[in-house]
Design an enzyme around this catalytic site. Structure first.
Site, mmCIF file in Angstrom:
data_model
loop_
_atom_site.group_PDB
_atom_site.id
_atom_site.type_symbol
_atom_site.label_atom_id
_atom_site.label_comp_id
_atom_site.label_asym_id
_atom_site.label_seq_id
_atom_site.Cartn_x
_atom_site.Cartn_y
_atom_site.Cartn_z
ATOM 1 N N SER A 28 -51.511 -18.092 -45.262
ATOM 2 C CA SER A 28 -51.126 -17.342 -46.458
ATOM 3 C C SER A 28 -52.374 -16.810 -47.133
ATOM 4 C CB SER A 28 -50.377 -18.254 -47.430
ATOM 5 O OG SER A 28 -50.358 -17.642 -48.710
ATOM 6 N N HIS A 65 -49.085 -14.460 -43.609
ATOM 7 C CA HIS A 65 -48.052 -14.692 -44.626
ATOM 8 C C HIS A 65 -48.511 -14.030 -45.920
ATOM 9 C CE1 HIS A 65 -44.737 -17.112 -46.385
ATOM 10 N NE2 HIS A 65 -45.537 -17.243 -47.436
ATOM 11 N N ASP A 94 -47.651 -13.218 -49.728
ATOM 12 C CA ASP A 94 -46.840 -13.690 -50.854
ATOM 13 C C ASP A 94 -46.762 -12.619 -51.932
ATOM 14 O OD1 ASP A 94 -46.137 -16.504 -50.232
ATOM 15 O OD2 ASP A 94 -48.314 -16.708 -50.061
ATOM 16 N N MET A 152 -45.382 -11.704 -55.551
ATOM 17 C CA MET A 152 -44.911 -12.380 -56.781
ATOM 18 C C MET A 152 -44.885 -11.372 -57.925
ATOM 19 S SD MET A 152 -47.088 -15.887 -56.592
ATOM 20 C CE MET A 152 -47.273 -16.826 -55.077
ATOM 21 N N HIS A 170 -43.202 -12.700 -47.937
ATOM 22 C CA HIS A 170 -42.407 -13.677 -48.701
ATOM 23 C C HIS A 170 -42.259 -13.132 -50.118
ATOM 24 C CE1 HIS A 170 -42.386 -18.046 -50.505
ATOM 25 N NE2 HIS A 170 -41.251 -17.414 -50.705
ATOM 26 N N MET A 212 -41.210 -13.316 -53.677
ATOM 27 C CA MET A 212 -40.836 -14.215 -54.789
ATOM 28 C C MET A 212 -40.631 -13.329 -56.003
ATOM 29 S SD MET A 212 -43.504 -17.219 -53.856
ATOM 30 C CE MET A 212 -44.404 -16.112 -52.770
ATOM 31 N N MET A 226 -39.098 -24.127 -48.815
ATOM 32 C CA MET A 226 -40.251 -24.307 -49.710
ATOM 33 C C MET A 226 -40.516 -25.798 -49.894
ATOM 34 S SD MET A 226 -41.484 -21.369 -50.482
ATOM 35 C CE MET A 226 -42.776 -22.039 -51.539
ATOM 36 N N GLY A 285 -44.988 -20.104 -56.384
ATOM 37 C CA GLY A 285 -45.755 -19.466 -57.448
ATOM 38 C C GLY A 285 -47.259 -19.603 -57.311
ATOM 39 N N PHE A 286 -47.695 -20.708 -56.755
ATOM 40 C CA PHE A 286 -49.140 -20.953 -56.690
ATOM 41 C C PHE A 286 -49.522 -21.653 -55.393
ATOM 42 C CE2 PHE A 286 -47.853 -20.857 -61.109
ATOM 43 C CZ PHE A 286 -48.733 -19.920 -61.630
ATOM 44 N N GLY A 287 -50.726 -21.380 -54.945
ATOM 45 C CA GLY A 287 -51.270 -22.126 -53.831
ATOM 46 C C GLY A 287 -51.844 -23.451 -54.323
ATOM 47 N N GLY A 288 -52.161 -24.314 -53.380
ATOM 48 C CA GLY A 288 -52.893 -25.537 -53.716
ATOM 49 C C GLY A 288 -52.071 -26.658 -54.332
ATOM 50 N N ASP A 339 -43.357 -23.862 -46.193
ATOM 51 C CA ASP A 339 -44.397 -23.243 -47.012
ATOM 52 C C ASP A 339 -44.700 -24.111 -48.226
ATOM 53 O OD1 ASP A 339 -46.039 -21.464 -48.366
ATOM 54 O OD2 ASP A 339 -44.480 -19.963 -48.715
ATOM 55 N N GLY A 363 -48.260 -26.750 -49.550
ATOM 56 C CA GLY A 363 -48.884 -28.063 -49.444
ATOM 57 C C GLY A 363 -49.127 -28.538 -48.026
ATOM 58 N N GLY A 411 -52.096 -21.999 -46.927
ATOM 59 C CA GLY A 411 -52.962 -21.126 -47.703
ATOM 60 C C GLY A 411 -54.282 -21.786 -48.020
ATOM 61 N N SER A 412 -54.269 -22.676 -49.021
ATOM 62 C CA SER A 412 -55.530 -23.278 -49.460
ATOM 63 C C SER A 412 -56.174 -24.110 -48.353
ATOM 64 C CB SER A 412 -55.304 -24.129 -50.717
ATOM 65 O OG SER A 412 -54.276 -25.062 -50.515
HETATM 66 C C1 DX5 Z 1 -46.562 -20.508 -52.888
HETATM 67 C C2 DX5 Z 1 -46.641 -19.553 -51.740
HETATM 68 C C3 DX5 Z 1 -47.373 -20.108 -50.597
HETATM 69 C C4 DX5 Z 1 -48.786 -20.498 -50.885
HETATM 70 C C5 DX5 Z 1 -49.024 -21.768 -50.134
HETATM 71 O O1 DX5 Z 1 -45.590 -20.125 -53.769
HETATM 72 O O2 DX5 Z 1 -45.361 -19.158 -51.297
HETATM 73 O O3 DX5 Z 1 -47.287 -19.270 -49.448
HETATM 74 O O4 DX5 Z 1 -49.755 -19.563 -50.515
HETATM 75 O O5 DX5 Z 1 -50.253 -22.253 -50.492
HETATM 76 P P1 DX5 Z 1 -50.741 -23.711 -50.060
HETATM 77 O O6 DX5 Z 1 -50.717 -23.750 -48.570
HETATM 78 O O7 DX5 Z 1 -52.092 -23.804 -50.654
HETATM 79 O O8 DX5 Z 1 -49.754 -24.680 -50.664
HETATM 80 ZN ZN ZN Z 2 -45.233 -18.115 -49.331
#
Ligand code: DX5
Ligand code: ZN
Length: 222
Positions: free
Chosen positions: A7, A32, A34, A36, A65, A67, A136, A141-144, A174, A176, A196-197
């Site tokens: 991502s 991927h 995202d 938003m 994706h 959102m 999910m 909404g956020f990575g990490g 998707d 964590g 992602g992270s």
């Molecule tokens: C979160 C996104 C994810 C995000 C995952 O809402 O849909 O795709 O990038 O990030 P990590 O892998 O860091 O949880």
């Molecule tokens: Zn995503």
């Protein structure tokens, strides 16, 4: 083979083109993306133009994706921009079956995502219209964020639903996902892992993709 979908939400947005080239060389299957809108989720990212501009630089499968609220207003723009898979949230529309069919009619794969509070059983009456179920494993909404362990049971339920229906439908997970839990997510029945992270917060995203591939190559093919 279990697929990896890095991502780019966690990439340095000033270097996305180079990062996509690195993950592609290292064995990622999808990128991927995202999307938003600051309404369905609190964060804001990008629209179809970014997809169109990146499309010129990569032959990876573009896994978008969405959102966003009212996804039906935007799916066509994303397909025209080069999305191969368009995934929207079940929670974001009242007419999911119609939207799935519309995405397919545009020539893309139709994905549907469920937030942590939504049971897999909500997809039962849609299963023949879905090319990809996105489970999910964090609140979007956020990575990490940290992986919600309950997602493992939902992946098993999604796998059972796909198998009992006898359809071709990928299960993507998707949120964590790390090198440490990737194996258990794949073993639960996932076909595609988004990360992602865990990939872009490392010094060498290509090398991290190779590490993920070594973990996932140990999982028996479905
Ligand atoms: C979160 C996104 C994810 C995000 C995952 O809402 O849909 O795709 O990038 O990030 P990590 O892998 O860091 O949880
Ligand atoms: Zn995503």
């Amino acid at each position: 083979m279990i697929k990896l979908a890095p991502s780019i939400l966690s990439a340095d947005f000033a270097c996305i083109k180079d990062d996509i080239a690195s993950i592609e060389r290292a064995g990622a299957a999808y990128v991927h993306i995202d999307v938003m809108d600051g309404r369905f989720v609190p964060n804001i990212t990008w629209g179809p133009k970014v997809v169109r501009d990146l499309r010129k630089h990569s032959s990876l499968t573009f896994d978008c994706h969405l959102m966003i609220v009212e996804p039906e207003r935007y799916v066509e723009q994303f397909v025209k921009a080069g999305a191969d898979i368009v995934t929207f949230h079940l929670e974001a529309t009242s007419h999911a079956q119609r939207l799935l069919a519309h995405i397919r009619s545009l020539g893309a794969k139709a994905g549907i995502s469920i937030c942590p509070q939504t049971p897999v059983s909500m997809l039962e009456d849609l299963i023949e219209d879905i090319d990809l179920i996105l489970v999910m494993s964090v609140n979007p909404g956020f990575g990490g964020q940290r992986f919600i362990p309950r997602a493992l049971e939902k992946i098993r339920q999604a796998r059972a639903l796909v198998e009992s229906a006898g359809v071709t439908c990928e299960i993507e997970v998707d949120g964590g996902i790390t090198l440490q839990n990737a194996r258990s997510v794949a073993d639960a029945g996932a076909d595609v892992l988004v990360a992602g992270s865990a990939i872009f917060d490392t010094t060498d995203c290509g090398e991290t993709v190779r590490e993920f591939r070594r973990v996932l190559d140990g999982v028996a093919a479905r």
